[in-house]
Design a protein around this motif. Structure first.
Motif, PDB file in Angstrom:
ATOM      1  N   PHE A 161       0.845  -1.204  -0.007  1.00 14.29           N
ATOM      2  CA  PHE A 161      -0.048   0.064  -0.103  1.00 14.29           C
ATOM      3  C   PHE A 161       0.906   1.340  -0.100  1.00 14.29           C
ATOM      4  CE2 PHE A 161      -2.374   3.253   2.436  1.00 14.29           C
ATOM      5  CZ  PHE A 161      -3.490   3.436   1.824  1.00 14.29           C
ATOM      6  N   GLN A 162       0.626   2.322  -0.877  1.00 15.50           N
ATOM      7  CA  GLN A 162       1.307   3.554  -0.983  1.00 15.50           C
ATOM      8  C   GLN A 162       0.296   4.637  -1.394  1.00 15.50           C
ATOM      9  OE1 GLN A 162       4.017   4.690   0.110  1.00 15.50           O
ATOM     10  NE2 GLN A 162       5.449   5.394  -1.570  1.00 15.50           N
ATOM     11  N   LYS A 163       0.205   5.614  -0.639  1.00 14.36           N
ATOM     12  CA  LYS A 163      -0.455   6.555  -1.206  1.00 14.36           C
ATOM     13  C   LYS A 163      -1.784   6.478  -1.673  1.00 14.36           C
ATOM     14  CE  LYS A 163       3.356   9.782  -1.444  1.00 14.36           C
ATOM     15  NZ  LYS A 163       4.255  10.548  -2.441  1.00 14.36           N
ATOM     16  N   GLU A 164      -2.696   5.704  -0.940  1.00 14.05           N
ATOM     17  CA  GLU A 164      -3.842   5.435  -0.926  1.00 14.05           C
ATOM     18  C   GLU A 164      -4.226   4.666  -2.162  1.00 14.05           C
ATOM     19  OE1 GLU A 164      -6.103   6.447   1.188  1.00 14.05           O
ATOM     20  OE2 GLU A 164      -4.509   7.659   2.149  1.00 14.05           O
ATOM     21  N   LYS A 165      -2.975   3.827  -2.646  1.00 17.11           N
ATOM     22  CA  LYS A 165      -3.289   2.976  -3.686  1.00 17.11           C
ATOM     23  C   LYS A 165      -2.650   1.475  -3.265  1.00 17.11           C
ATOM     24  CE  LYS A 165      -3.200   6.133  -7.625  1.00 17.11           C
ATOM     25  NZ  LYS A 165      -3.380   7.433  -6.974  1.00 17.11           N
ATOM     26  N   TYR A 166      -3.154   0.381  -4.236  1.00 18.71           N
ATOM     27  CA  TYR A 166      -2.350  -0.778  -3.600  1.00 18.71           C
ATOM     28  C   TYR A 166      -1.799  -1.326  -4.919  1.00 18.71           C
ATOM     29  CZ  TYR A 166      -5.282  -1.293   0.370  1.00 18.71           C
ATOM     30  OH  TYR A 166      -5.807  -0.873   1.739  1.00 18.71           O
ATOM     31  N   PHE A 167      -0.355  -1.897  -4.810  1.00 15.92           N
ATOM     32  CA  PHE A 167       0.407  -2.356  -6.026  1.00 15.92           C
ATOM     33  C   PHE A 167       0.776  -3.832  -5.793  1.00 15.92           C
ATOM     34  CE2 PHE A 167       0.856   2.271  -5.523  1.00 15.92           C
ATOM     35  CZ  PHE A 167       0.722   2.651  -6.954  1.00 15.92           C
ATOM     36  N   ILE A 168       1.003  -4.475  -6.874  1.00 19.64           N
ATOM     37  CA  ILE A 168       1.618  -5.651  -6.936  1.00 19.64           C
ATOM     38  C   ILE A 168       2.977  -5.734  -7.754  1.00 19.64           C
ATOM     39  CG2 ILE A 168       1.364  -8.230  -7.679  1.00 19.64           C
ATOM     40  CD1 ILE A 168      -1.709  -7.808  -7.147  1.00 19.64           C
ATOM     41  N   GLU A 191       7.104  -7.304 -13.607  1.00 19.55           N
ATOM     42  CA  GLU A 191       5.644  -6.634 -13.878  1.00 19.55           C
ATOM     43  C   GLU A 191       5.318  -5.875 -12.725  1.00 19.55           C
ATOM     44  OE1 GLU A 191       3.558  -9.876 -16.684  1.00 19.55           O
ATOM     45  OE2 GLU A 191       3.546 -10.094 -14.611  1.00 19.55           O
ATOM     46  N   LEU A 192       4.620  -4.746 -12.809  1.00 20.39           N
ATOM     47  CA  LEU A 192       3.959  -4.000 -11.869  1.00 20.39           C
ATOM     48  C   LEU A 192       2.688  -3.743 -12.143  1.00 20.39           C
ATOM     49  CD1 LEU A 192       4.566  -1.916  -9.367  1.00 20.39           C
ATOM     50  CD2 LEU A 192       4.975  -0.086 -10.929  1.00 20.39           C
ATOM     51  N   TYR A 193       1.758  -3.633 -11.305  1.00 24.08           N
ATOM     52  CA  TYR A 193       0.264  -3.886 -11.242  1.00 24.08           C
ATOM     53  C   TYR A 193       0.033  -2.853 -10.158  1.00 24.08           C
ATOM     54  CZ  TYR A 193       0.409  -8.212 -14.013  1.00 24.08           C
ATOM     55  OH  TYR A 193       0.424  -9.133 -14.900  1.00 24.08           O
ATOM     56  N   GLN A 194      -1.433  -2.085 -10.611  1.00 25.34           N
ATOM     57  CA  GLN A 194      -2.082  -1.491  -9.421  1.00 25.34           C
ATOM     58  C   GLN A 194      -3.085  -2.536  -9.233  1.00 25.34           C
ATOM     59  OE1 GLN A 194      -3.495   2.759 -10.025  1.00 25.34           O
ATOM     60  NE2 GLN A 194      -5.058   2.423  -8.557  1.00 25.34           N
ATOM     61  N   SER A 195      -3.312  -2.759  -7.998  1.00 26.38           N
ATOM     62  CA  SER A 195      -3.976  -3.848  -7.624  1.00 26.38           C
ATOM     63  C   SER A 195      -5.428  -3.446  -7.565  1.00 26.38           C
ATOM     64  CB  SER A 195      -3.503  -4.449  -6.033  1.00 26.38           C
ATOM     65  OG  SER A 195      -4.719  -5.608  -5.731  1.00 26.38           O
ATOM     66  N   GLY A 196      -6.495  -4.260  -8.010  1.00 30.37           N
ATOM     67  CA  GLY A 196      -7.779  -3.934  -7.681  1.00 30.37           C
ATOM     68  C   GLY A 196      -8.540  -4.774  -6.462  1.00 30.37           C
ATOM     69  N   ILE A 197      -7.415  -5.239  -5.569  1.00 27.98           N
ATOM     70  CA  ILE A 197      -7.714  -5.647  -4.203  1.00 27.98           C
ATOM     71  C   ILE A 197      -9.044  -6.538  -4.252  1.00 27.98           C
ATOM     72  CG2 ILE A 197      -6.440  -4.022  -2.979  1.00 27.98           C
ATOM     73  CD1 ILE A 197      -8.917  -2.611  -2.321  1.00 27.98           C
ATOM     74  N   GLY A 198      -9.149  -7.485  -5.325  1.00 28.67           N
ATOM     75  CA  GLY A 198     -10.391  -8.215  -5.379  1.00 28.67           C
ATOM     76  C   GLY A 198     -11.654  -7.614  -5.806  1.00 28.67           C
ATOM     77  N   LEU A 221      -2.576  -3.393 -15.370  1.00 26.09           N
ATOM     78  CA  LEU A 221      -0.871  -3.581 -15.586  1.00 26.09           C
ATOM     79  C   LEU A 221      -0.382  -2.123 -15.939  1.00 26.09           C
ATOM     80  CD1 LEU A 221       1.735  -5.346 -16.245  1.00 26.09           C
ATOM     81  CD2 LEU A 221       0.706  -5.246 -18.650  1.00 26.09           C
ATOM     82  N   ILE A 222       0.762  -1.910 -15.190  1.00 25.48           N
ATOM     83  CA  ILE A 222       1.421  -0.365 -15.351  1.00 25.48           C
ATOM     84  C   ILE A 222       2.406  -0.715 -16.346  1.00 25.48           C
ATOM     85  CG2 ILE A 222       2.661   1.317 -14.283  1.00 25.48           C
ATOM     86  CD1 ILE A 222       1.095   0.885 -11.637  1.00 25.48           C
ATOM     87  N   TYR A 223       3.497  -1.876 -16.092  1.00 26.52           N
ATOM     88  CA  TYR A 223       4.442  -2.029 -17.276  1.00 26.52           C
ATOM     89  C   TYR A 223       4.651  -3.380 -17.063  1.00 26.52           C
ATOM     90  CZ  TYR A 223       8.236  -1.931 -13.689  1.00 26.52           C
ATOM     91  OH  TYR A 223       9.136  -2.135 -12.584  1.00 26.52           O
TER      92      TYR A 223
END
Length: 268
Positions: free
Chosen positions: A11-18, A32-39, A45-47
């Motif tokens: 979790f970072q600045k109101e966002k969840y990442f994988i 791979e970097l994703y912004q998580s939809g937390i289910g 996908l970011i990159y």
């Protein structure tokens, strides 16, 4: 050699990442970097980087695509997070946000790492010493308390007692001015620092419970390796409670009995 795979969600600045990475001893196979939809929704996908090929959620011009592929090819062991910090190609603020999280909040420790200023840190921060005492009293090592004993260097040098005699020769060899620590077997046995212009020797003293409610003092050298490992970890454990951060501790099980690890986790 099959690559090692690591996946971390944070979790970072109101966002969840994988963040996911596959790596061996010669190159990064996949990243791979994703912004998580937390289910609640699909992960975004970011990159993605597979071998030497790079793709991004944001369209990039051919020149940027070529430059990124060349950058990855020239730096097979570097993550895109760190490469992009040096050469900002991926124009997405979330990538910088994730880089900052790793840079500022994640620490990697070796279980053998010893901090020479640990005595000074505890003597200057009563809350840190108080935390150490709470931890030791809760994990069943028979330690009643941890104290810091202070001795004037001038008194040690003029004293002929057995304790002072053992320290004199070593102190003379080490004392060059400023803060000095004597270390042995992954332990800081004592530290010398100036206090109000005078050289003061500081060292840990453990008040230990014994048979029939006996309470005695033990020097740090007499403590087990497990106790030494835990004491070296205390600044990190305190930091975990004091602020939002993460520590990865390599070989945490080394010299620390599983029962002690369970007790530490229960304390948290």
């Amino acid at each position: 050699m099959e690559p090692s795979e690591v996946s971390i969600e944070f979790f970072q600045k109101e966002k969840y990442f994988i963040y996911e990475i596959e790596i061996n001893d010669t190159e990064i196979h996949k990243e791979e970097l994703y912004q998580s939809g937390i289910g609640n929704k699909e992960n975004q996908l970011i990159y993605s980087r597979t071998g030497k090929d790079f793709t991004s959620i944001n369209s990039v011009v051919e020149e940027v695509q070529t430059a990124t592929n060349q950058l990855v090819k020239s730096n097979p062991m570097s993550s895109l997070l760190s490469l992009n910090n040096e050469f900002p190609i991926i124009q997405d603020e979330r990538v910088k946000m994730v880089y900052n999280w790793f840079e500022e909040q994640v620490q990697v420790l070796s279980i053998y790492r010893v901090s020479p200023p640990i005595i000074s840190a505890m003597s200057k921060n009563p809350k840190l010493l108080e935390f150490a005492n709470r931890l030791f009293s809760n994990i069943g090592l028979g330690i009643e308390s941890l104290d810091i004993k202070e001795l004037k260097l001038s008194e040690i040098m003029s004293d002929d007692s057995e304790e002072s005699s053992r320290m004199k020769e070593d102190i003379i060899d080490r004392l060059k001015g400023g803060n000095i620590a004597k270390m042995k077997n992954d332990r800081v046995l004592y530290a010398i620092e100036k206090v109000n212009g005078e050289d003061i020797v500081k060292k840990f003293v453990f008040k230990q419970n014994g048979i029939d409610n006996f309470l005695g003092e033990l020097e740090y050298e007499a403590q087990s390796d497990g106790t030494a490992r835990i004491l070296n970890l205390i600044p990190a454990l305190y930091d975990l409670i004091d602020r939002q951060c993460i520590y990865f501790i390599d070989e945490i099980e080394n010299s620390i009995h599983p029962t002690l690890m369970i007790a530490i986790m229960k304390y948290f």
